[in-house]
Enzyme design. Structure first.
Site, PDB file in Angstrom:
ATOM      1  N   ASP A   9       0.852  -1.191   0.000  1.00 46.09           N
ATOM      2  CA  ASP A   9       0.000   0.000   0.000  1.00 46.09           C
ATOM      3  C   ASP A   9       0.891   1.244   0.000  1.00 46.09           C
ATOM      4  O   ASP A   9       1.717   1.421   0.895  1.00 46.09           O
ATOM      5  CB  ASP A   9      -0.853  -0.039   1.281  1.00 46.09           C
ATOM      6  CG  ASP A   9      -1.835   1.111   1.363  1.00 46.09           C
ATOM      7  OD1 ASP A   9      -1.684   2.113   0.640  1.00 46.09           O
ATOM      8  OD2 ASP A   9      -2.764   1.002   2.177  1.00 46.09           O
ATOM      9  N   ASN A  23      -6.950  12.849 -10.329  1.00 45.80           N
ATOM     10  CA  ASN A  23      -7.659  13.302 -11.539  1.00 45.80           C
ATOM     11  C   ASN A  23      -7.545  14.823 -11.564  1.00 45.80           C
ATOM     12  O   ASN A  23      -7.096  15.450 -10.597  1.00 45.80           O
ATOM     13  CB  ASN A  23      -9.117  12.833 -11.548  1.00 45.80           C
ATOM     14  CG  ASN A  23      -9.897  13.349 -10.354  1.00 45.80           C
ATOM     15  OD1 ASN A  23     -10.063  14.561 -10.189  1.00 45.80           O
ATOM     16  ND2 ASN A  23     -10.350  12.448  -9.498  1.00 45.80           N
ATOM     17  N   GLY A  31      -9.450   4.417  -5.786  1.00 48.14           N
ATOM     18  CA  GLY A  31      -8.104   3.859  -5.969  1.00 48.14           C
ATOM     19  C   GLY A  31      -7.065   4.483  -5.050  1.00 48.14           C
ATOM     20  O   GLY A  31      -7.323   4.741  -3.872  1.00 48.14           O
ATOM     21  N   VAL A  32      -5.875   4.732  -5.580  1.00 51.35           N
ATOM     22  CA  VAL A  32      -4.769   5.329  -4.818  1.00 51.35           C
ATOM     23  C   VAL A  32      -5.192   6.684  -4.253  1.00 51.35           C
ATOM     24  O   VAL A  32      -4.893   7.019  -3.099  1.00 51.35           O
ATOM     25  CB  VAL A  32      -3.543   5.547  -5.738  1.00 51.35           C
ATOM     26  CG1 VAL A  32      -2.421   6.242  -4.984  1.00 51.35           C
ATOM     27  CG2 VAL A  32      -3.040   4.237  -6.292  1.00 51.35           C
ATOM     28  N   ASP A  33      -5.863   7.450  -5.064  1.00 47.19           N
ATOM     29  CA  ASP A  33      -6.306   8.796  -4.692  1.00 47.19           C
ATOM     30  C   ASP A  33      -7.178   8.747  -3.426  1.00 47.19           C
ATOM     31  O   ASP A  33      -6.943   9.481  -2.456  1.00 47.19           O
ATOM     32  CB  ASP A  33      -7.111   9.356  -5.879  1.00 47.19           C
ATOM     33  CG  ASP A  33      -7.239  10.866  -5.846  1.00 47.19           C
ATOM     34  OD1 ASP A  33      -6.568  11.511  -5.018  1.00 47.19           O
ATOM     35  OD2 ASP A  33      -8.009  11.401  -6.672  1.00 47.19           O
ATOM     36  N   SER A 121      -2.411   5.282 -13.972  1.00 52.11           N
ATOM     37  CA  SER A 121      -3.347   4.966 -15.070  1.00 52.11           C
ATOM     38  C   SER A 121      -3.685   3.480 -15.218  1.00 52.11           C
ATOM     39  O   SER A 121      -4.483   3.118 -16.075  1.00 52.11           O
ATOM     40  CB  SER A 121      -2.851   5.483 -16.429  1.00 52.11           C
ATOM     41  OG  SER A 121      -2.964   6.894 -16.508  1.00 52.11           O
ATOM     42  N   GLY A 123      -5.264   1.480 -13.161  1.00 49.33           N
ATOM     43  CA  GLY A 123      -6.447   1.022 -12.443  1.00 49.33           C
ATOM     44  C   GLY A 123      -7.697   1.502 -13.150  1.00 49.33           C
ATOM     45  O   GLY A 123      -8.028   1.047 -14.246  1.00 49.33           O
ATOM     46  N   TYR A 125      -8.260   4.088 -14.781  1.00 56.46           N
ATOM     47  CA  TYR A 125      -8.017   4.667 -16.108  1.00 56.46           C
ATOM     48  C   TYR A 125      -7.679   3.632 -17.180  1.00 56.46           C
ATOM     49  O   TYR A 125      -7.445   3.983 -18.342  1.00 56.46           O
ATOM     50  CB  TYR A 125      -6.968   5.772 -16.035  1.00 56.46           C
ATOM     51  CG  TYR A 125      -7.504   7.095 -15.501  1.00 56.46           C
ATOM     52  CD1 TYR A 125      -8.847   7.252 -15.174  1.00 56.46           C
ATOM     53  CD2 TYR A 125      -6.670   8.193 -15.332  1.00 56.46           C
ATOM     54  CE1 TYR A 125      -9.341   8.454 -14.691  1.00 56.46           C
ATOM     55  CE2 TYR A 125      -7.172   9.411 -14.845  1.00 56.46           C
ATOM     56  CZ  TYR A 125      -8.498   9.528 -14.528  1.00 56.46           C
ATOM     57  OH  TYR A 125      -8.984  10.739 -14.062  1.00 56.46           O
TER      58      TYR A 125
END
Ligand code: AR6
Length: 167
Positions: A9, A23, A31-33, A121, A123, A125
């Site tokens: 992680d 984004n 996701g990560v964001d 990108s 995941g 995206y």
């Protein structure tokens, strides 16, 4: 420059800067964001809002990068970058490469010696893993930088395997 691969992680990494697959809105997502904003706390979002109000009224363009505090994460900074959505009909790999180059440029400005990247990108995206990994590793290797410790933090075994092949 040393490149290492880690399965895990990204929000748990003890590095100077973690890169967020954000984004253009800079206001969070999945996701990560989502994980970075959840674990880093509200200070990150507050700084993102200030950036939107001051420099990025129309959002952060795809392929660019900008830093904020890392809030409560072990890292000092979060470098937000916006990957391109994968397209079958258009080659957007230069924009994906730009995410890595621009993130390293921002890391150099900050004086960060260690940086953790996710598979930008790859995941939500929709980028095919092997292609995303090849662009990530190839670009980082080809970019002149003062960063000495680059860590790719892959969430699942498939992503890890793709980066291992690319390395
Ligand atoms: N640590 C490391 N890698 C992770 C983590 C984590 N905590 N969580 C997911 N991954 P994604 P994108 C992997 O979707 O494709 C957001 O909504 C994941 O398995 O996070 O660039 C943004 O707001 C995948 O391999 O980023 C944007 O709208 C990789 O990280 C959009 O998603 C990237 O997946 C960006 O999509």
């Amino acid at each position: 420059m040393r490149i290492t691969l880690v399965q895990g992680d990204i929000t748990a990494q003890h590095v100077d800067a973690v890169v967020n697959a954000a984004n253009s809105s800079l206001l969070g997502g999945g996701g990560v964001d989502g994980a970075i904003h959840r674990r880093g706390g509200p200070a990150i979002l507050a700084e993102c809002r200030r950036l939107r109000a001051s420099h990025y009224g129309r959002g952060l363009p795809t392929g660019q990068a900008v830093a904020t505090t890392a809030g409560e994460l072990p890292a000092r900074w979060v470098i937000h970058t916006v990957g391109p959505v994968h397209s079958a009909g258009e080659d957007r790999s230069e924009l994906l490469a730009s995410c890595y180059r621009e993130s390293l440029r921002v890391a150099d400005e900050l004086g960060a010696a260690s940086v953790a990247f996710p598979a930008v990108s790859a995941g939500i995206y929709g980028w095919p893993l092997d292609d995303a990994a090849r662009i990530a590793i190839g670009t980082v290797r080809a970019t002149p930088t003062e960063v000495t410790d680059i860590r790719f933090v892959l969430f699942d075994p498939d992503a890890y395997a793709a980066f291992e092949r690319a390395l």
